[in-house]
Design a protein around this motif. Structure first.
Motif, PDB file in Angstrom:
ATOM      1  N   ASP A  37       0.829  -1.206   0.000  1.00 51.40           N
ATOM      2  CA  ASP A  37       0.000   0.000   0.000  1.00 51.40           C
ATOM      3  C   ASP A  37       0.867   1.261   0.000  1.00 51.40           C
ATOM      4  OD1 ASP A  37      -2.847   0.956   0.274  1.00 51.40           O
ATOM      5  OD2 ASP A  37      -1.956   1.986   1.993  1.00 51.40           O
ATOM      6  N   ARG A  38       1.994   1.205   0.687  1.00 50.67           N
ATOM      7  CA  ARG A  38       2.847   2.392   0.772  1.00 50.67           C
ATOM      8  C   ARG A  38       3.638   2.629  -0.510  1.00 50.67           C
ATOM      9  NH1 ARG A  38      -0.354   3.222   3.948  1.00 50.67           N
ATOM     10  NH2 ARG A  38      -0.103   3.775   6.160  1.00 50.67           N
ATOM     11  N   SER A  41       0.733   6.047  -4.558  1.00 50.78           N
ATOM     12  CA  SER A  41       0.706   7.471  -4.254  1.00 50.78           C
ATOM     13  C   SER A  41      -0.231   7.703  -3.070  1.00 50.78           C
ATOM     14  CB  SER A  41       0.235   8.270  -5.467  1.00 50.78           C
ATOM     15  OG  SER A  41      -1.050   7.842  -5.869  1.00 50.78           O
ATOM     16  N   PRO A  42       0.019   8.765  -2.260  1.00 45.87           N
ATOM     17  CA  PRO A  42      -0.777   8.970  -1.036  1.00 45.87           C
ATOM     18  C   PRO A  42      -2.283   8.957  -1.262  1.00 45.87           C
ATOM     19  CG  PRO A  42       1.107  10.449  -1.056  1.00 45.87           C
ATOM     20  CD  PRO A  42       1.104   9.752  -2.394  1.00 45.87           C
ATOM     21  N   GLU A  43      -2.739   9.523  -2.379  1.00 40.59           N
ATOM     22  CA  GLU A  43      -4.192   9.597  -2.583  1.00 40.59           C
ATOM     23  C   GLU A  43      -4.829   8.241  -2.886  1.00 40.59           C
ATOM     24  OE1 GLU A  43      -2.137  10.685  -6.491  1.00 40.59           O
ATOM     25  OE2 GLU A  43      -1.928  11.155  -4.348  1.00 40.59           O
ATOM     26  N   ARG A  45      -3.811   5.288  -1.394  1.00 42.86           N
ATOM     27  CA  ARG A  45      -3.581   4.326  -0.316  1.00 42.86           C
ATOM     28  C   ARG A  45      -4.887   3.979   0.392  1.00 42.86           C
ATOM     29  NH1 ARG A  45       1.899   7.247   2.073  1.00 42.86           N
ATOM     30  NH2 ARG A  45       3.233   6.688   0.291  1.00 42.86           N
ATOM     31  N   THR A  48      -4.756   3.146   6.448  1.00 50.53           N
ATOM     32  CA  THR A  48      -4.319   4.354   7.163  1.00 50.53           C
ATOM     33  C   THR A  48      -3.347   3.974   8.276  1.00 50.53           C
ATOM     34  OG1 THR A  48      -6.098   4.233   8.811  1.00 50.53           O
ATOM     35  CG2 THR A  48      -6.584   5.384   6.735  1.00 50.53           C
ATOM     36  N   ASP A  96       5.167   4.339   9.557  1.00 47.31           N
ATOM     37  CA  ASP A  96       4.666   5.695   9.361  1.00 47.31           C
ATOM     38  C   ASP A  96       5.169   6.664  10.424  1.00 47.31           C
ATOM     39  OD1 ASP A  96       3.160   5.255   7.030  1.00 47.31           O
ATOM     40  OD2 ASP A  96       1.527   4.381   8.189  1.00 47.31           O
TER      41      ASP A  96
END
Length: 898
Positions: A37-38, A41-43, A45, A48, A96
């Motif tokens: 998942d990482r 791109s951030p949008e 993922r 959380t 994270d």
């Protein structure tokens, strides 16, 4: 404790009856999902940080048998623990939170960084490796985390990284020195627990690397494979940039360290990314046998790491076991060290204030070194200011007597090059020449005596070009101050005289406009700087055919000559007079002073009462005499022409330091000084100047006053903020038309004066101080192909990046007051004179403004580079504060050293 409708079993996706392996497998799958998942791109993922945080809390609850039983009984568990209450292990387990982990580590004790959970034995590094927290693993290693600490079941961070299927972590740990050969309680090595082929492939690849084998103490592997290892023995590996020797010393592998030094000639004093030497790492690790061995091999104990610590200070963490070894080395018998020729002891452990110490019989250290032919020790003592003509009480023999009588040719040559007095007689009324035991030494001393008698006091050392010709001069001659090219050629002895007829200084060819052009003039015009001050001996490269004539070097203009008659006329009219009376056969040192000018005459320097006239001018006018920073101009002469001193006086200026004695070359613009003599007059007669060299950095760099451009009167530096915050020393004016490109060159402060005199030179060049410049063996070696260039290292390297050339590979730190600094040359380069290449420092981390694919400029014409200034960049603002913080991390008291 808090209850939740979402159970830890549900979060992990396991059944309540799952066993330990099933639980670990489920956790591993969830970590791999987070990894995947990482990569998005951030949008895009979907997992959380808060979701993964609950996964971590769930695994903590169920992987601990007591907590699992409590949850099963009461249905309560901690799933929303605030980050401020995290243990270091919990912080390391969440990728994270890598930045928070790094920040917390800055102020943590080493003991806390390596702390193990009271139940599981997990270290923070183990938890970071399990969670594939790459940034966290690097941060922990950088702060001193031990990769080989086993947890409860004997598994290390490398075991868990392999089991959890993280090839990137396996690579990181192996490259940081993890031992792949350790077994856990199940008898498995890390490779045995590999999750998949990708992990296995990393082990297979890296186990071929010498560094990985060194980290696992595989001496037998080295002995079997050494012929197949292409890397230089001193190659610096991976992000920590440690050599094989550093790795062995850090981990306490004595036999491997000894083999690398004795069988493979590994260098002792290379430093890693943290500026730790092998001695630092061994001392920090508490490996007594290695520390003692390295000290006895001559390891430099004065080196300072990036935390402001010496190796001895790093060893305080181990109590007195390590520091006692350093103290014992300092307490060695200095006289025995001189007799046995242990020169490194005098460099690193000797109190320089004892340079003239004598033993119970009144014999000095220098005499003992010379008596036993320990030339290197004698050189160190002379460099520290030892009295070259010191006499044994009663026997009255000097070091030159001792060296000559016992047949030590190199020691005799050293002493006469430093100005030893040949006329001193011992108790048997014999000079060193009369005491000489071999015809060769007698010949050397007679030639020296004859040269002085006819005023041949300009020593010239001739070297061959190229490293194969060695590091020592092939020819040494003495010349008159006004010697020409023909005089030089005539002075060359057979069989060389007909062979060597062309010369250069640092490969800048000497040109003679006519047969009357003096050698001094040709040398000064060929130098990189226009200075009137000349250091002796003159070191030249000699050739059997014309060389480098078309290499782009330009000859400097001749400095305006000072007319002998005019100069003396002004001197006579402005000078004051004094008279010294030197007593005959005095057993006492005699001091004569004029204001703060002091002349020190050795005991027994005159056989008869001798009168010496002195004419002097303090702070002579620069307008008339063209001598910036001249403290005193003086001339000495005998009142009676038949008088003669057996030993020349030492001249000093009280309350002044960095003042050097120069002798005028009549009818020229130039003044010469013997670079290796301590303000000792070469003879009575001639015109002398005591010139104040400008102290750029105390005890680190002093320059003649005409070698740079002062920013203002009494101010050497300009303060700069770009390209980095630094102090800037301007050398010459910028020439944008001919040198349009800006580049930088990191270096050591010890060679700056030589570089300013000769410019940046090609490898293997002998420069004007007699040192042969060679590239480091552990980088790209001479003759090795790179980027399709057969001999890639045969060039000068600069960089458009100030950060790149400030890297420890290039720039050497030095101390200034309480700071640690580096020196970087600012250069201008001619258009089209360079080719750009990618970084050759594999572990260099590029800065945002770096072009990593064109960060090294390779230049094969030295004349294409103009040095316009020097940047002195602070890397440790306060060594005291850095050492205090380091001591706090190690939980030691630096005052324990006394």
């Amino acid at each position: 404790m808090t209850s939740s409708a979402v159970t830890p079993y549900r979060i992990l996706g396991v059944d309540k009856t799952c066993n330990d392996f099933q639980l670990r497998d489920a956790y591993r799958n969830l970590i791999h999902q987070l990894k995947a998942d990482r990569q998005k791109s951030p949008e895009n993922r979907t997992i959380t940080a808060e979701q993964f945080r609950k996964i971590c809390r769930a695994y903590e609850t169920l992987s601990d048998h007591d907590k699992r039983q409590l949850y099963n009984d009461q249905q309560k568990w901690i799933f929303d623990l605030h980050k401020s209450k995290y243990s270091l292990q919990q912080l390391a387990a969440e990728p994270d939170l890598a930045s928070e982990l790094k920040q917390r580590l800055e102020n943590m004790k080493l003991k806390e960084i390596n702390a193990q959970d009271s139940v599981t034995g997990h270290t923070p590094l183990y938890c970071a490796a399990r969670a594939c927290n790459v940034e966290g693993v690097y941060s922990l290693i950088e702060q001193g985390a031990d990769p080989d600490l086993p947890q409860r079941t004997g598994s290390t961070a490398l075991h868990v990284a392999a089991f959890y299927g993280h090839p990137e972590i396996v690579r990181c740990l192996l490259e940081c020195g993890a031992n792949y050969h350790l077994e856990n309680d199940h008898g498995n090595m890390p490779e045995d627990e590999a999750y998949d082929d990708e992990v296995n492939n990393v082990f297979a690849e890296l186990k071929q690397k010498p560094f990985i084998q060194a980290a696992t103490n595989q001496l037998a592997w080295f002995k079997s494979n050494i012929q197949n290892i292409r890397e230089h023995i001193d190659t610096q590996y991976h992000t920590q940039r440690q050599t094989l020797l550093q790795c062995a010393c850090k981990k306490g592998y004595f036999e491997l360290a000894k083999w690398l030094i004795e069988e493979r000639s590994a260098k002792l004093d290379i430093v890693d990314i943290n500026l730790n030497s092998a001695l630092h790492l061994a001392a920090y690790g508490g490996h007594e046998s290695i520390v003692e061995y390295l000290l006895n091999q001559g390891a430099n104990s004065t080196l300072i790491n990036k935390w402001g610590m010496t190796a001895e200070q790093e060893g305080i963490i181990r109590g007195k076991r390590i520091t006692n070894l350093f103290r014992s080395m300092r307490e060695q018998n200095m006289f025995q060290m001189a007799i046995h020729g242990v020169d490194w002891w005098f460099l690193y452990h000797f109190d320089g204030n004892k340079r003239d110490a004598v033993d119970g019989q009144g014999t000095s250290l220098l005499y003992l070194a010379c008596h036993f032919g320990k030339t290197n020790v004698a050189k160190v003592l002379l460099d520290k200011g030892a009295n070259i003509n010191v006499q044994i009480p009663g026997k009255r023999s000097t070091p030159l007597h001792g060296a000559a009588f016992h047949g030590h040719i190199s020691t005799v040559e050293l002493l006469i090059s430093r100005g030893a007095d040949l006329s001193i007689r011992n108790q048997y009324d014999a000079t060193a020449l009369e005491e000489a035991s071999s015809e060769k030494i007698k010949k050397i001393l007679k030639e020296y005596q004859n040269n002085l008698a006819v005023d041949k006091y300009i020593p010239v050392h001739l070297y061959g070009d190229g490293r194969t010709s060695g590091f020592d001069p092939i020819i040494k001659v003495q010349l008159h101050c006004d010697a020409t090219i023909n005089d030089l050629i005539t002075a060359i002895p057979d069989p060389y005289r007909g062979k060597y007829r062309w010369f250069s200084i640092a490969r800048s060819p000497l040109t003679f406009e006519n047969e009357n052009t003096t050698l001094i003039s040709a040398v000064c015009r060929a130098r990189c700087v226009s200075s009137k001050f000349v250091d002796l001996p003159i070191c030249l490269i000699t050739y059997d055919s014309p060389r480098y004539m078309n290499s782009g070097y330009t000859q400097r203009d001749e400095l305006p000559k000072l007319n002998l008659r005019t100069f003396h006329g002004i001197f006579e009219s402005k000078g004051e007079d004094a008279l010294f009376q030197i007593k005959a056969s005095s057993s006492e040192v005699q001091n004569c002073t004029i204001k703060n000018l002091s002349f020190t005459f050795a005991s027994g320097c005159a056989k008869t009462n001798t009168s010496i006239e002195v004419k002097y001018i303090f702070e002579p006018d620069v307008k008339h005499f063209h001598l910036p920073e001249c403290v005193c101009l003086f001339q000495m002469s005998y009142t009676n022409k038949t008088d003669k001193l057996d030993d020349m006086p030492i001249v000093t200026i009280n309350n002044e330091k960095n003042v050097k004695l120069y002798t005028w070359l009549p009818n020229s613009a130039y003044w010469f000084s013997y670079s290796n003599q301590h303000n000792r007059l070469s003879r009575i007669g001639g015109l002398y100047a005591l010139v104040r060299h400008v102290e750029i950095f105390s005890d680190a760099l002093c320059l003649p006053p005409d070698m740079f451009i002062q920013a203002a009167v009494g101010q050497n530096f300009q303060l700069r903020q770009t390209p980095v915050k630094c102090q800037y020393l301007k050398i010459c004016d910028y020439d944008p038309k001919n040198f349009p490109h800006t580049a930088y060159h990191g270096t050591s402060i010890n060679v700056i004066r030589s570089i300013l005199m000769d410019g940046l030179v090609m490898p293997s060049t002998i420069v004007s101080n007699g040192f042969r410049v060679c590239p480091p063996d552990n980088h790209i070696a001479r003759g090795e192909e790179a980027f399709e260039i057969a001999d890639f290292a045969n060039a000068i390297f600069v960089s458009p990046s100030i950060h790149y050339c400030s890297d420890p590979v290039y720039a050497v730190t030095f101390s200034h007051n309480d700071q640690r600094m580096i020196a970087v040359l600012q250069c201008q380069v001619k258009k089209g004179a360079f080719r750009a290449f990618p970084s050759t420092v594999e572990s260099y981390k590029a800065h945002p403004d770096d072009d990593i694919d064109a960060i090294e400029w390779r230049i094969t014409c030295p004349a294409a580079i103009l040095i316009i200034g020097i940047l002195f960049i602070p890397v440790i603002k306060s060594r005291t504060e850095a050492a205090r913080l380091r001591a706090n991390k190690l939980e030691v008291d630096l005052n324990a050293l006394g």
